[in-house]
Enzyme design. Structure first.
Site, PDB file in Angstrom:
ATOM      1  N   GLU A  81      -2.771   7.709  -4.438  1.00 23.27           N
ATOM      2  CA  GLU A  81      -3.171   7.131  -5.730  1.00 23.27           C
ATOM      3  C   GLU A  81      -4.666   7.279  -6.037  1.00 23.27           C
ATOM      4  OE1 GLU A  81      -1.993   2.975  -4.996  1.00 23.27           O
ATOM      5  OE2 GLU A  81      -4.095   2.420  -5.183  1.00 23.27           O
ATOM      6  N   HIS A 116      -1.125   0.231  -9.783  1.00 17.38           N
ATOM      7  CA  HIS A 116      -1.847  -0.740  -8.955  1.00 17.38           C
ATOM      8  C   HIS A 116      -2.405  -1.889  -9.800  1.00 17.38           C
ATOM      9  CE1 HIS A 116      -3.836  -1.012  -4.766  1.00 17.38           C
ATOM     10  NE2 HIS A 116      -3.764  -2.223  -5.305  1.00 17.38           N
ATOM     11  N   ARG A 150       0.862  -1.179   0.000  1.00 12.72           N
ATOM     12  CA  ARG A 150       0.000   0.000   0.000  1.00 12.72           C
ATOM     13  C   ARG A 150       0.895   1.224   0.000  1.00 12.72           C
ATOM     14  NH1 ARG A 150      -3.456  -2.756  -1.666  1.00 12.72           N
ATOM     15  NH2 ARG A 150      -5.498  -3.218  -0.765  1.00 12.72           N
TER      16      ARG A 150
HETATM   17  P1  NAI Z   1      -1.144 -11.214   4.498  1.00 15.00           P
HETATM   18  O1  NAI Z   1      -2.094 -10.780   5.554  1.00 15.00           O
HETATM   19  O2  NAI Z   1      -1.155 -12.641   4.059  1.00 15.00           O
HETATM   20  O3  NAI Z   1       0.355 -10.882   4.967  1.00 15.00           O
HETATM   21  C1  NAI Z   1       0.706  -9.664   5.571  1.00 15.00           C
HETATM   22  C2  NAI Z   1       1.857  -9.958   6.520  1.00 15.00           C
HETATM   23  O4  NAI Z   1       2.309  -8.711   7.034  1.00 15.00           O
HETATM   24  C3  NAI Z   1       1.438 -10.839   7.728  1.00 15.00           C
HETATM   25  O5  NAI Z   1       2.312 -11.940   7.817  1.00 15.00           O
HETATM   26  C4  NAI Z   1       1.575  -9.890   8.911  1.00 15.00           C
HETATM   27  O6  NAI Z   1       1.979 -10.559  10.090  1.00 15.00           O
HETATM   28  C5  NAI Z   1       2.656  -8.946   8.400  1.00 15.00           C
HETATM   29  N1  NAI Z   1       2.720  -7.694   9.131  1.00 15.00           N
HETATM   30  C6  NAI Z   1       1.744  -7.057   9.834  1.00 15.00           C
HETATM   31  N2  NAI Z   1       2.250  -5.949  10.399  1.00 15.00           N
HETATM   32  C7  NAI Z   1       3.560  -5.896  10.077  1.00 15.00           C
HETATM   33  C8  NAI Z   1       4.615  -4.987  10.373  1.00 15.00           C
HETATM   34  N3  NAI Z   1       4.407  -3.914  11.167  1.00 15.00           N
HETATM   35  N4  NAI Z   1       5.836  -5.235   9.863  1.00 15.00           N
HETATM   36  C9  NAI Z   1       6.048  -6.328   9.077  1.00 15.00           C
HETATM   37  N5  NAI Z   1       5.091  -7.226   8.778  1.00 15.00           N
HETATM   38  C10 NAI Z   1       3.866  -6.999   9.249  1.00 15.00           C
HETATM   39  O7  NAI Z   1      -1.362 -10.204   3.277  1.00 15.00           O
HETATM   40  P2  NAI Z   1      -1.009 -10.442   1.742  1.00 15.00           P
HETATM   41  O8  NAI Z   1      -2.176 -11.052   1.062  1.00 15.00           O
HETATM   42  O9  NAI Z   1       0.326 -11.087   1.639  1.00 15.00           O
HETATM   43  O10 NAI Z   1      -0.921  -8.924   1.235  1.00 15.00           O
HETATM   44  C11 NAI Z   1       0.176  -8.113   1.561  1.00 15.00           C
HETATM   45  C12 NAI Z   1      -0.048  -6.697   1.077  1.00 15.00           C
HETATM   46  O11 NAI Z   1      -0.247  -6.659  -0.334  1.00 15.00           O
HETATM   47  C13 NAI Z   1      -1.287  -5.994   1.681  1.00 15.00           C
HETATM   48  O12 NAI Z   1      -0.868  -4.680   2.040  1.00 15.00           O
HETATM   49  C14 NAI Z   1      -2.244  -5.855   0.560  1.00 15.00           C
HETATM   50  O13 NAI Z   1      -2.999  -4.684   0.735  1.00 15.00           O
HETATM   51  C15 NAI Z   1      -1.278  -5.734  -0.633  1.00 15.00           C
HETATM   52  N6  NAI Z   1      -1.892  -6.132  -1.898  1.00 15.00           N
HETATM   53  C16 NAI Z   1      -1.580  -5.421  -3.029  1.00 15.00           C
HETATM   54  C17 NAI Z   1      -2.135  -5.759  -4.245  1.00 15.00           C
HETATM   55  C18 NAI Z   1      -1.775  -5.054  -5.524  1.00 15.00           C
HETATM   56  O14 NAI Z   1      -2.503  -5.173  -6.509  1.00 15.00           O
HETATM   57  N7  NAI Z   1      -0.669  -4.332  -5.573  1.00 15.00           N
HETATM   58  C19 NAI Z   1      -3.141  -6.822  -4.329  1.00 15.00           C
HETATM   59  C20 NAI Z   1      -3.321  -7.572  -3.097  1.00 15.00           C
HETATM   60  C21 NAI Z   1      -2.747  -7.203  -1.923  1.00 15.00           C
END
Ligand code: NAI
Length: 335
Positions: free
Chosen positions: A262, A294, A233
């Site tokens: 964005e 995005h 994000r």
């Molecule tokens: P997920 O929930 O599976 O993994 C997120 C990880 O971040 C978790 O392991 C969590 O423990 C960790 N986390 C939480 N707080 C943290 C911190 N302060 N420091 C380090 N790690 C921390 O989520 P997922 O599905 O892997 O998505 C990750 C990111 O990708 C999200 O921000 C989501 O919004 C973004 N995203 C972007 C997309 C795009 O089109 N560019 C599409 C889908 C998701």
């Protein structure tokens, strides 16, 4: 149920209609290109469910208007829900649903595409070769094998990125409050990762703790010439600090699929207009910056999964009062 889809593009209509047909057409769906906010929310008057995307404002004012129009369920076509006022939803007794895992591969592979393009200057080589310029000056890259990659957030997407880069022969460092035994690298503290990584890739959610996680102080700890990739994000990075670090050459390469402001830029064709955001316009001037709008999620596989889960969320809510994948509300009423 009646569903009003906001921020609907032709591809959303195609995949959501297809998923609704495959389920036997249980829902009546109308599509609107307009973004959800307190003004546009009236469009949903009479619809039990609405469907929103990442830059829709699911804030208290919009939720209040939706609620007074009879909407009970907000379905997000995304995994992230940082754009939703969960406390307001709970107060109004509205359920929030999301698509927790549609294709982490889509985003992970896009992350790698940004990284490889930058490291081998593919974005510049493409333009050069088309103009008949086959000189290599300025296109010098570096091997990924042997480089240290810091993965911040080792959830679904971060884990796949780590696995791919481990396959390239990179040394993988991870920072995440939750340690996954499948992670193909070594967990470190945040500071150690910043100190050691040649490449830093961001895959944590946006929340108050991760807002501007990459700020001036964090950048100061990084290696000179560090590569940063952000497909999570936009606001995880302080963009003004990043611009300063690009100017001082502290950051060597920057790949972004997300930007903190964005909402007013991405998903629209603005090619005939001036860019009004000066920070974003400045970012576009750097030859060592590659930005996509995005599109990490944008594969046919992911869109199909998003549409199927969205229809399943509404169907489950209609029969049980709880969507299939509810976002937990502050007091746990989201199931
Ligand atoms: P997920 O929930 O599976 O993994 C997120 C990880 O971040 C978790 O392991 C969590 O423990 C960790 N986390 C939480 N707080 C943290 C911190 N302060 N420091 C380090 N790690 C921390 O989520 P997922 O599905 O892997 O998505 C990750 C990111 O990708 C999200 O921000 C989501 O919004 C973004 N995203 C972007 C997309 C795009 O089109 N560019 C599409 C889908 C998701």
């Amino acid at each position: 149920m009646r569903i009003v889809v906001f921020s609907a593009k032709p591809y959303d209509r195609q995949f959501i209609d297809q998923a609704n047909r495959a389920a036997g057409c249980p829902h009546q769906i109308s599509y609107h290109d307009v973004r959800l906010d307190a003004h546009s929310a009236v469009i949903a008057n009479g619809a039990e469910a609405i469907c929103a995307f990442v830059n829709d404002e699911v804030a208290r004012p919009a939720l209040t208007v939706l609620h007074s129009g009879g909407t009970q369920l907000v379905c997000l076509r995304s995994a992230g829900f940082n754009n939703v006022d969960l406390a307001a939803a709970e107060e109004l007794g509205m359920a929030i649903a999301r698509v927790p895992a549609y294709s982490p591969h889509a985003v992970a592979e896009h992350t790698i595409a940004l990284l490889l393009s930058l490291v081998r200057q593919i974005h510049r080589a493409y333009a050069r070769v088309r103009e008949g310029n086959f000189a290599l000056d300025g296109l010098l890259g570096f091997d990924l094998a042997g480089r240290k990659v810091g993965v911040i957030g080792t959830g679904q997407i971060g884990l796949i990125v780590a696995r791919i880069l481990a396959g390239f022969g990179c040394e993988i460092l991870g920072f995440d409050p939750v340690h996954d035994p499948r992670f193909p690298g070594r967990y470190t503290g945040f500071g150690e990762l910043l100190d050691q990584a040649d490449i830093i890739t961001l895959h944590c959610p946006l929340n108050p703790r991760t807002h501007h996680l990459i700020d001036e102080a964090a950048i100061a700890r990084m290696k000179p010439g560090v590569t940063i990739i952000n497909t999570s994000r936009g606001a995880v990075i302080d963009t003004r600090a990043i611009v300063a670090a690009l100017k001082s050459r502290k950051i060597g390469l920057l790949g972004l699929d997300v930007y903190e402001e964005e909402d007013d830029i991405f998903f629209e064709d603005l090619s005939s207009q001036p860019i009004m955001d000066d920070v974003f316009a400045r970012l576009l001037t750097f030859p060592n910056v590659l930005i996509t709008g995005h599109q990490g999620f944008f594969t046919a596989d992911a869109l199909q999964a998003i549409a199927e889960t969205t229809i399943a969320n509404v169907t489950a809510f209609e029969s049980t009062g709880v969507p299939l994948h509810a976002v937990d509300l502050p007091q746990g009423k989201g199931a």
